[in-house]
Design a protein around this motif. Structure first.
Motif, PDB file in Angstrom:
ATOM      1  N   VAL A   1       0.863  -1.179   0.000  1.00  0.00           N
ATOM      2  CA  VAL A   1       0.000   0.000   0.000  1.00  0.00           C
ATOM      3  C   VAL A   1       0.899   1.228   0.000  1.00  0.00           C
ATOM      4  N   ILE A   2       0.825   2.013  -1.064  1.00  0.00           N
ATOM      5  CA  ILE A   2       1.602   3.249  -1.178  1.00  0.00           C
ATOM      6  C   ILE A   2       0.608   4.397  -1.058  1.00  0.00           C
ATOM      7  N   VAL A   3       0.642   5.093   0.074  1.00  0.00           N
ATOM      8  CA  VAL A   3      -0.422   6.033   0.409  1.00  0.00           C
ATOM      9  C   VAL A   3       0.169   7.306   1.013  1.00  0.00           C
ATOM     10  N   CYS A   4      -0.501   8.420   0.787  1.00  0.00           N
ATOM     11  CA  CYS A   4       0.012   9.710   1.255  1.00  0.00           C
ATOM     12  C   CYS A   4      -0.393  10.024   2.695  1.00  0.00           C
ATOM     13  N   ASP A   5      -1.484   9.447   3.157  1.00  0.00           N
ATOM     14  CA  ASP A   5      -1.979   9.720   4.510  1.00  0.00           C
ATOM     15  C   ASP A   5      -1.836   8.453   5.355  1.00  0.00           C
ATOM     16  N   LYS A   6      -0.883   8.460   6.272  1.00  0.00           N
ATOM     17  CA  LYS A   6      -0.607   7.264   7.065  1.00  0.00           C
ATOM     18  C   LYS A   6      -1.729   6.930   8.043  1.00  0.00           C
ATOM     19  N   ASN A   7      -2.638   7.877   8.274  1.00  0.00           N
ATOM     20  CA  ASN A   7      -3.760   7.634   9.187  1.00  0.00           C
ATOM     21  C   ASN A   7      -5.053   7.313   8.446  1.00  0.00           C
ATOM     22  N   SER A   8      -4.964   7.091   7.157  1.00  0.00           N
ATOM     23  CA  SER A   8      -6.158   6.863   6.339  1.00  0.00           C
ATOM     24  C   SER A   8      -6.724   5.460   6.541  1.00  0.00           C
ATOM     25  N   SER A   9      -7.937   5.280   6.063  1.00  0.00           N
ATOM     26  CA  SER A   9      -8.586   3.967   6.138  1.00  0.00           C
ATOM     27  C   SER A   9      -7.807   2.922   5.355  1.00  0.00           C
ATOM     28  N   LEU A  10      -7.253   3.318   4.199  1.00  0.00           N
ATOM     29  CA  LEU A  10      -6.493   2.365   3.388  1.00  0.00           C
ATOM     30  C   LEU A  10      -5.204   1.961   4.092  1.00  0.00           C
ATOM     31  N   ALA A  11      -4.519   2.922   4.709  1.00  0.00           N
ATOM     32  CA  ALA A  11      -3.298   2.592   5.445  1.00  0.00           C
ATOM     33  C   ALA A  11      -3.613   1.618   6.580  1.00  0.00           C
ATOM     34  N   ARG A  12      -4.691   1.885   7.318  1.00  0.00           N
ATOM     35  CA  ARG A  12      -5.074   0.980   8.414  1.00  0.00           C
ATOM     36  C   ARG A  12      -5.402  -0.404   7.880  1.00  0.00           C
ATOM     37  N   CYS A  13      -6.063  -0.453   6.743  1.00  0.00           N
ATOM     38  CA  CYS A  13      -6.378  -1.740   6.117  1.00  0.00           C
ATOM     39  C   CYS A  13      -5.094  -2.512   5.826  1.00  0.00           C
ATOM     40  N   GLY A  14      -4.081  -1.807   5.318  1.00  0.00           N
ATOM     41  CA  GLY A  14      -2.802  -2.449   5.041  1.00  0.00           C
ATOM     42  C   GLY A  14      -2.115  -2.937   6.299  1.00  0.00           C
ATOM     43  N   TYR A  15      -2.119  -2.108   7.346  1.00  0.00           N
ATOM     44  CA  TYR A  15      -1.477  -2.494   8.605  1.00  0.00           C
ATOM     45  C   TYR A  15      -2.144  -3.724   9.224  1.00  0.00           C
ATOM     46  N   GLU A  16      -3.451  -3.851   9.015  1.00  0.00           N
ATOM     47  CA  GLU A  16      -4.212  -4.936   9.641  1.00  0.00           C
ATOM     48  C   GLU A  16      -4.261  -6.202   8.792  1.00  0.00           C
ATOM     49  N   THR A  17      -3.644  -6.162   7.610  1.00  0.00           N
ATOM     50  CA  THR A  17      -3.698  -7.288   6.683  1.00  0.00           C
ATOM     51  C   THR A  17      -2.374  -8.042   6.683  1.00  0.00           C
ATOM     52  N   LYS A  18      -2.438  -9.361   6.742  1.00  0.00           N
ATOM     53  CA  LYS A  18      -1.226 -10.176   6.718  1.00  0.00           C
ATOM     54  C   LYS A  18      -0.511 -10.028   5.381  1.00  0.00           C
ATOM     55  N   GLN A  19       0.799 -10.289   5.413  1.00  0.00           N
ATOM     56  CA  GLN A  19       1.631 -10.269   4.207  1.00  0.00           C
ATOM     57  C   GLN A  19       1.510  -8.937   3.470  1.00  0.00           C
ATOM     58  N   SER A  20       1.608  -7.846   4.235  1.00  0.00           N
ATOM     59  CA  SER A  20       1.446  -6.515   3.650  1.00  0.00           C
ATOM     60  C   SER A  20       2.582  -5.588   4.057  1.00  0.00           C
ATOM     61  N   LEU A  21       2.905  -4.676   3.162  1.00  0.00           N
ATOM     62  CA  LEU A  21       3.861  -3.610   3.423  1.00  0.00           C
ATOM     63  C   LEU A  21       3.160  -2.292   3.143  1.00  0.00           C
ATOM     64  N   VAL A  22       3.136  -1.409   4.124  1.00  0.00           N
ATOM     65  CA  VAL A  22       2.548  -0.077   3.942  1.00  0.00           C
ATOM     66  C   VAL A  22       3.680   0.935   3.850  1.00  0.00           C
ATOM     67  N   LEU A  23       3.706   1.664   2.752  1.00  0.00           N
ATOM     68  CA  LEU A  23       4.694   2.724   2.585  1.00  0.00           C
ATOM     69  C   LEU A  23       3.951   4.051   2.585  1.00  0.00           C
ATOM     70  N   ASP A  24       4.040   4.768   3.707  1.00  0.00           N
ATOM     71  CA  ASP A  24       3.394   6.081   3.766  1.00  0.00           C
ATOM     72  C   ASP A  24       4.397   7.125   3.280  1.00  0.00           C
ATOM     73  N   LEU A  25       3.950   7.923   2.350  1.00  0.00           N
ATOM     74  CA  LEU A  25       4.790   8.932   1.715  1.00  0.00           C
ATOM     75  C   LEU A  25       4.883  10.170   2.604  1.00  0.00           C
ATOM     76  N   PRO A  26       5.838  11.069   2.350  1.00  0.00           N
ATOM     77  CA  PRO A  26       5.929  12.299   3.151  1.00  0.00           C
ATOM     78  C   PRO A  26       4.583  13.018   3.212  1.00  0.00           C
ATOM     79  N   LYS A  27       4.288  13.608   4.366  1.00  0.00           N
ATOM     80  CA  LYS A  27       2.959  14.206   4.587  1.00  0.00           C
ATOM     81  C   LYS A  27       2.640  15.293   3.566  1.00  0.00           C
TER      82      LYS A  27
END
Length: 392
Positions: free
Chosen positions: A141-167
């Motif tokens: 998950v490559i996302v600009c908002d680390k607190n977003s619903s998509l970022a949380r979905c990535g953090y809560e999903t197995k076998q996942s890497l979340v890359l939050d971009l600079p704010k």
């Protein structure tokens, strides 16, 4: 903080409702440097994840997103194949949710999701649908908002890497600018993870080069924007065809549809779409940095110039292009740093991307639109609205 950008005081952009857009275009080189630092800090984590997933036999790699986020994947379909021989598919989240039986298969899959806000309902639904259909699913998950619903979905999903971009990439303006360039750079470096230090070094060099040339690109964009074109066609080969699609949506978004834009490959444009050319048409030709592909770019632009009447022709090219083209209305030239790999389209892509942003912004200002929110009546929105997700 600078008192002016691209030859205009900041008060000009504030008065014309463009302060977010212009700031977010101008800040990109600095944000790329921040991203390079983040990637180096997470190098070991990224390498461990990529080693695991890239060793999976018969892996299907799918890039996904909606709108500009999806078009990043279209660019890298070509770029990753050309540089690394990696085959990817680009399937938009909007297609995954509306046709899951035709887009999701029970084969080992790496799903790479791009998002700015991380709140578009299709983005989260695409991952949920994939979880239901794919037993061995990996997510980036490559996302600009680390607190977003998509970022949380990535953090809560197995076998996942979340890359939050600079704010700073979570653009406040309507158009995606810093977000798109950083998603692109992140993807490039992720797949070159075995040479992360080298590739983040390339990013720093590229940032310096764009910083040195961006004012000149802005001047050219401003001169072109003063012409009263209503149809705009962006043309490119390979990765630059993916960029052409991104450029077309920017042109339409920031002019609230005043400019109707399209895109194609030079070879495809002759198969019907060329009929769009009339006295209100501007064609912009990305001239490839790759010698073979460039032959097709030059052939088409030369043909359009030969047939030219009142339509306008712009070429944008690296300074080392030797093929002679005569008769264009505007020529935009940029210098790709010699340090970048010769076989990569990344330099041509980034310079051309920044130019597309500048031209779209300049045209919006020229026609008097509120660039930071070009559609104030709400027909389209910064975060998409009106989508109903039907469960599978």
């Amino acid at each position: 903080m600078k008192n002016e950008l691209f030859g205009k005081p900041l008060t000009y952009y504030e008065e014309n409702h463009c302060i977010h857009t212009v700031t977010e275009i101008a800040q990109q080189p600095e944000v790329w440097r921040q991203l390079a630092d983040t990637l180096m800090q997470r190098k070991d984590e990224i390498s461990a994840f990529m080693d695991q997933v890239m060793s999976v036999p018969n892996l299907r790699i799918v890039t996904t997103g909606a709108g500009s986020s999806a078009f990043v994947g279209e660019t890298f379909l070509y770029m990753l194949a050309g540089e690394l021989g990696i085959r990817t598919e680009n399937v938009h989240t909007t297609d995954i949710i509306s046709a899951p039986d035709e887009t999701l298969f029970d084969t080992p899959t790496l799903l790479i999701s791009y998002a700015r806000s991380g709140e578009s309902p299709e983005s989260i639904a695409a991952i949920r649908f994939a979880q239901k259909r794919v037993k061995n699913l990996y997510n980036i998950v490559i996302v600009c908002d680390k607190n977003s619903s998509l970022a949380r979905c990535g953090y809560e999903t197995k076998q996942s890497l979340v890359l939050d971009l600079p704010k700073e990439t979570c653009d406040k303006g309507f158009a995606m600018t810093s977000s798109v360039s950083c998603m692109s750079i992140a993807t490039w470096c992720l797949f070159h993870y075995k040479e992360m230090e080298t590739y983040t070094g390339y990013v720093t060099v590229l940032a310096e080069a764009v910083e040195a040339q961006i004012d000149r690109l802005a001047d050219k964009a401003g001169a072109i924007a003063e012409n009263d074109y209503r149809r705009l066609i962006w043309l490119g080969t390979g990765a630059l065809k993916g960029l052409a699609r991104e450029a077309s949506i920017k042109s339409m978004e920031l002019s609230d549809g005043y400019v109707h834009a399209g895109y194609d490959a030079p070879t495809g444009f002759r198969h019907g779409p060329k009929t769009v050319i009339n006295e209100e048409t501007l064609t912009i030709h990305f001239i490839s940095n790759k010698e073979y592909s460039r032959k097709y770019d030059v052939d088409l632009v030369s043909e359009i110039i030969r047939e030219k009447q009142k339509n306008l022709v712009v070429i944008i090219k690296p300074d080392f292009v030797k093929e002679e083209i005569k008769g264009e209305d505007y020529e935009v030239v940029y210098q790709i740093p010699k340090e970048l790999p010769e076989d990569s389209e990344m330099g041509a892509y980034i310079f051309s991307l920044v130019f597309t942003q500048l031209l779209s912004m300049k045209k919006s200002l020229d026609k008097g639109y509120t660039t930071d929110n070009p559609c104030p009546k709400g027909d389209v929105n910064r975060v998409v609205q009106g989508i109903t997700i039907y469960e599978i």
